[in-house]
Design an enzyme around this catalytic site. Structure first.
Site, PDB file in Angstrom:
ATOM      1  N   TYR A 118      -2.862   5.795  -4.838  1.00 33.43           N
ATOM      2  CA  TYR A 118      -4.078   6.565  -5.106  1.00 33.43           C
ATOM      3  C   TYR A 118      -3.749   7.620  -6.141  1.00 33.43           C
ATOM      4  CZ  TYR A 118      -5.811   4.392  -0.831  1.00 33.43           C
ATOM      5  OH  TYR A 118      -6.210   3.490   0.116  1.00 33.43           O
ATOM      6  N   THR A 128      -5.978   2.448  -7.058  1.00 33.18           N
ATOM      7  CA  THR A 128      -7.254   2.369  -6.339  1.00 33.18           C
ATOM      8  C   THR A 128      -8.143   3.521  -6.785  1.00 33.18           C
ATOM      9  OG1 THR A 128      -6.158   1.298  -4.496  1.00 33.18           O
ATOM     10  CG2 THR A 128      -8.302   2.278  -4.037  1.00 33.18           C
ATOM     11  N   LYS A 145      -8.278  -1.027  -9.120  1.00 30.30           N
ATOM     12  CA  LYS A 145      -8.850  -1.647  -7.911  1.00 30.30           C
ATOM     13  C   LYS A 145     -10.040  -0.818  -7.422  1.00 30.30           C
ATOM     14  CE  LYS A 145      -7.623  -2.882  -3.130  1.00 30.30           C
ATOM     15  NZ  LYS A 145      -8.291  -1.897  -2.275  1.00 30.30           N
ATOM     16  N   GLY A 154     -14.161  -9.762   2.321  1.00 27.90           N
ATOM     17  CA  GLY A 154     -14.982 -10.741   3.038  1.00 27.90           C
ATOM     18  C   GLY A 154     -14.566 -12.187   2.874  1.00 27.90           C
ATOM     19  N   SER A 156       0.844  -1.204   0.000  1.00 24.23           N
ATOM     20  CA  SER A 156       0.000   0.000   0.000  1.00 24.23           C
ATOM     21  C   SER A 156       0.877   1.251   0.000  1.00 24.23           C
ATOM     22  CB  SER A 156      -0.860   0.000   1.267  1.00 24.23           C
ATOM     23  OG  SER A 156      -1.320   1.310   1.546  1.00 24.23           O
ATOM     24  N   HIS A 168     -13.239  -1.843  -1.183  1.00 29.14           N
ATOM     25  CA  HIS A 168     -12.264  -1.313  -0.227  1.00 29.14           C
ATOM     26  C   HIS A 168     -12.498  -1.910   1.164  1.00 29.14           C
ATOM     27  CE1 HIS A 168      -9.329   2.203  -0.353  1.00 29.14           C
ATOM     28  NE2 HIS A 168      -9.199   1.773   0.873  1.00 29.14           N
TER      29      HIS A 168
HETATM   30  C1  FNR Z   1      -7.466  -1.359   3.477  1.00 25.01           C
HETATM   31  N1  FNR Z   1      -7.630  -1.299   2.087  1.00 25.01           N
HETATM   32  C2  FNR Z   1      -6.787  -0.507   1.340  1.00 25.01           C
HETATM   33  N2  FNR Z   1      -6.918  -0.476  -0.020  1.00 25.01           N
HETATM   34  C3  FNR Z   1      -6.068   0.259  -0.768  1.00 25.01           C
HETATM   35  O1  FNR Z   1      -6.203   0.255  -1.987  1.00 25.01           O
HETATM   36  N3  FNR Z   1      -5.065   0.990  -0.174  1.00 25.01           N
HETATM   37  C4  FNR Z   1      -4.880   1.019   1.170  1.00 25.01           C
HETATM   38  O2  FNR Z   1      -3.970   1.663   1.670  1.00 25.01           O
HETATM   39  C5  FNR Z   1      -5.790   0.260   1.970  1.00 25.01           C
HETATM   40  N4  FNR Z   1      -5.691   0.283   3.327  1.00 25.01           N
HETATM   41  C6  FNR Z   1      -6.476  -0.534   4.092  1.00 25.01           C
HETATM   42  C7  FNR Z   1      -6.303  -0.578   5.466  1.00 25.01           C
HETATM   43  C8  FNR Z   1      -7.054  -1.457   6.236  1.00 25.01           C
HETATM   44  C9  FNR Z   1      -6.842  -1.518   7.726  1.00 25.01           C
HETATM   45  C10 FNR Z   1      -8.008  -2.307   5.623  1.00 25.01           C
HETATM   46  C11 FNR Z   1      -8.821  -3.296   6.425  1.00 25.01           C
HETATM   47  C12 FNR Z   1      -8.214  -2.246   4.259  1.00 25.01           C
HETATM   48  C13 FNR Z   1      -8.603  -2.178   1.409  1.00 25.01           C
HETATM   49  C14 FNR Z   1      -7.966  -3.530   1.063  1.00 25.01           C
HETATM   50  O3  FNR Z   1      -7.029  -3.408   0.016  1.00 25.01           O
HETATM   51  C15 FNR Z   1      -9.008  -4.562   0.586  1.00 25.01           C
HETATM   52  O4  FNR Z   1      -9.762  -4.017  -0.454  1.00 25.01           O
HETATM   53  C16 FNR Z   1      -9.927  -5.049   1.713  1.00 25.01           C
HETATM   54  O5  FNR Z   1      -9.249  -5.110   2.945  1.00 25.01           O
HETATM   55  C17 FNR Z   1     -10.477  -6.418   1.369  1.00 25.01           C
HETATM   56  O6  FNR Z   1     -11.412  -6.812   2.308  1.00 25.01           O
HETATM   57  P1  FNR Z   1     -11.108  -7.798   3.550  1.00 25.01           P
HETATM   58  O7  FNR Z   1     -10.296  -8.963   3.027  1.00 25.01           O
HETATM   59  O8  FNR Z   1     -10.373  -6.983   4.547  1.00 25.01           O
HETATM   60  O9  FNR Z   1     -12.480  -8.178   3.978  1.00 25.01           O
END
Ligand code: FNR
Length: 356
Positions: A132, A158, A224, A281, A108, A248
Site C-alpha cells: 500500500y 494497491t 491494483k 468473484g 501481501s 478489493h
Molecule cells: C484481500 N485483498 C487484499 N488486497 C490487497 O491488495 N492487499 C491485501 O492485503 C489484501 N488482503 C485481503 C484479505 C482478504 C481476507 C481478502 C478476501 C482479500 C483483496 C484481494 O487481493 C483480491 O482483490 C480479492 O480477494 C479478489 O476477490 P475474490 O477472488 O476473493 O472474490
C-alpha cells in the site's frame, strides 16, 4: 470414506465448518450492504459463452506470457492478508503451490509470513510483492530493496485503500484476527511506532506516487484496484506495466461496479497499451473464460486460496487452482478454442442480447 470436494462452493462450505466464525467472516465478507460482494459473483452469470463446434480441439494449451514470461495457465494468486488464518504454513504453503503449478503468487504486505520466508519457501516460483502507499516512504524503500534482492518480479501497488473499508467483522469482533498472528512484514514498524495501526495507508497520495516509485525501482509496477477507464489512462500515463481491475474483493467501497462489469471499458481505454488483469468473484473455470473473452490477460483469485489452505494446506491450494484450470480446459474444448489465445469477444454475449 470422506467424499472429494468437487466445486469451489464445497471448498467454501468446508472452510465455513472448520474455521472459527470470526475468521471465516473476516475472509468471506465484503463491506456495507454486501451489494458489490454479491454482484461480483452474479455479474459473471449475466454473460453467456458462445461455443463454436467442429474445430479440432484435441490438443489444447492454456499457457500464456505475463509480463514477458510464461505461466502454465492464466490464473494467479491475489494478495491476501494473513494466510496463516487458514493454515499454519499460510503464505509459504500457497507460494509453493503456485511454484509447483507454474503460476504467479502475489505476497501481501499484510502477510503473516516475512518476505524472506516466502522467498525461501518458493525460490523458483514467480512472485510479485503487493504493498500500500505508506506515509513513510522509507518503508516502501525497505520493502522494495528486499523484493529486488529476493527475486520478486514486480511491485503490485494497491490504489483503492486511502482508508480501510467499513468492515462489519472489525466492529463485531473488535479484532477478528488472533493475537498470535502478526503482520510479519510490517511488525518492526508497528512495534517501534513508526507505523500506526489506524494509519496503514497515506490518504494524501496522488498519481505522482507512481512516478516516484518508478524512480526508485526498475521492477515493473502494477496498479491494483482500477475500476474506471479514466483511472486506467492515468495509471498508464504514470508508467505502470499493467493494471489489475479489482474492487478489493468488495472489501473497500460497497456499491462500486463488479469487476467484470468494469472490464470492457478499461480494455477499450488501455488494452492495447499494457496488460490488463482482473480479480473478484472468480469461482469457476467458465468465469475465467468469460474474463479472458472480455480482454483480461490473466485472472487472480483471493478467497479460494483460503479455502484451499484450510482444506489441505499446499495440496489444497493446488487442488483449488487445478479445479479452476480443469474447468477452463473443459470450456476451451467445448467452445472450439484449442488455445486460450483463441478465446475472443466473439465467444461471449451479455444476457441482455436475448431480451431485445
Ligand atoms: C484481500 N485483498 C487484499 N488486497 C490487497 O491488495 N492487499 C491485501 O492485503 C489484501 N488482503 C485481503 C484479505 C482478504 C481476507 C481478502 C478476501 C482479500 C483483496 C484481494 O487481493 C483480491 O482483490 C480479492 O480477494 C479478489 O476477490 P475474490 O477472488 O476473493 O472474490
Amino acid at each position: 470414506m470422506a467424499a472429494n470436494l468437487t466445486s469451489m462452493s464445497e471448498y467454501e462450505e468446508y472452510a465455513k465448518e472448520m474455521l472459527p466464525k470470526a475468521f471465516f467472516e473476516f475472509v468471506s465478507q465484503g463491506t456495507g450492504h454486501q451489494d458489490t460482494l454479491r454482484n461480483n459473483l452474479k455479474s459473471y452469470k449475466r454473460y453467456r459463452i458462445l461455443p463454436r463446434y467442429l474445430r479440432n480441439v484435441e490438443e489444447r494449451t492454456m499457457s500464456r506470457t505475463i509480463l514477458g514470461k510464461e505461466v502454465a495457465f492464466p490464473i494467479g494468486l491475489a494478495p491476501t492478508a494473513c494466510q496463516k488464518l487458514a493454515n499454519r504454513d499460510g503464505e509459504c504453503a500457497a507460494a509453493r503451490a503456485a511454484q509447483d503449478l507454474n503460476t504467479i503468487y502475489t505476497l501481501s504486505s499484510h502477510s503473516s509470513s516475512t518476505i524472506e520466508e516466502v522467498a525461501e519457501a518458493a525460490p523458483k516460483g514467480r512472485k510479485w510483492l503487493q504493498f500500500y502507499i505508506f506515509k513513510l516512504r522509507q518503508i516502501s524503500l525497505d520493502i522494495i530493496a528486499l523484493a529486488e534482492k529476493l527475486g520478486f518480479e514486480a511491485i503490485v501497488l494497491t490504489i483503492d485503500f486511502a482508508v480501510v473499508g467499513s468492515r462489519d467483522t472489525f466492529k463485531k469482533y473488535d479484532n477478528p484476527l488472533p493475537a498470535h498472528l502478526s503482520l510479519a512484514i510490517l511488525k518492526k514498524y508497528l512495534d517501534s511506532g513508526v507505523l500506526r495501526r489506524g494509519e496503514l495507508s497515506d490518504a494524501t497520495a496522488d498519481w505522482s506516487y507512481i512516478k516516484w516509485l518508478k524512480s526508485v525501482t526498475k521492477l515493473p509496477i502494477i496498479a491494483k484496484g482500477v475500476l474506471t477507464p479514466e483511472d486506467a489512462i492515468l495509471a498508464v500515463e504514470a508508467g505502470v506495466s499493467a493494471v489489475i481491475v479489482s474492487n478489493h474483493g468488495a472489501r473497500q467501497l460497497d456499491g462500486v461496479p463488479s469487476t467484470i462489469e468494469a472490464l470492457p471499458e478499461i480494455i477499450n481505454a488501455i488494452g492495447d497499451k499494457v496488460e490488463v488483469y482482473i480479480d473478484g468473484g472468480i469461482r469457476n473455470g467458465t468465469d475465467v473464460y468469460k474474463a479472458l473473452a472480455l480482454g483480461a490477460r490473466m485472472v487472480f483469485v483471493g478467497r479460494p486460496i483460503f479455502w484451499g489452505l484450510c482444506h489441505k494446506g499446499e495440496e489444497g491450494v493446488k487442488n483449488v487452482l487445478t479445479l479452476l484450470k480443469n474447468e477452463l480446459d473443459k470450456a476451451l474444448a467445448l467452445s472450439g478454442c484449442p488455445n486460450v489465445d483463441d478465446i475472443s469477444k466473439n465467444n461471449i454475449v451479455h444476457e441482455s442480447h436475448y431480451s431485445k
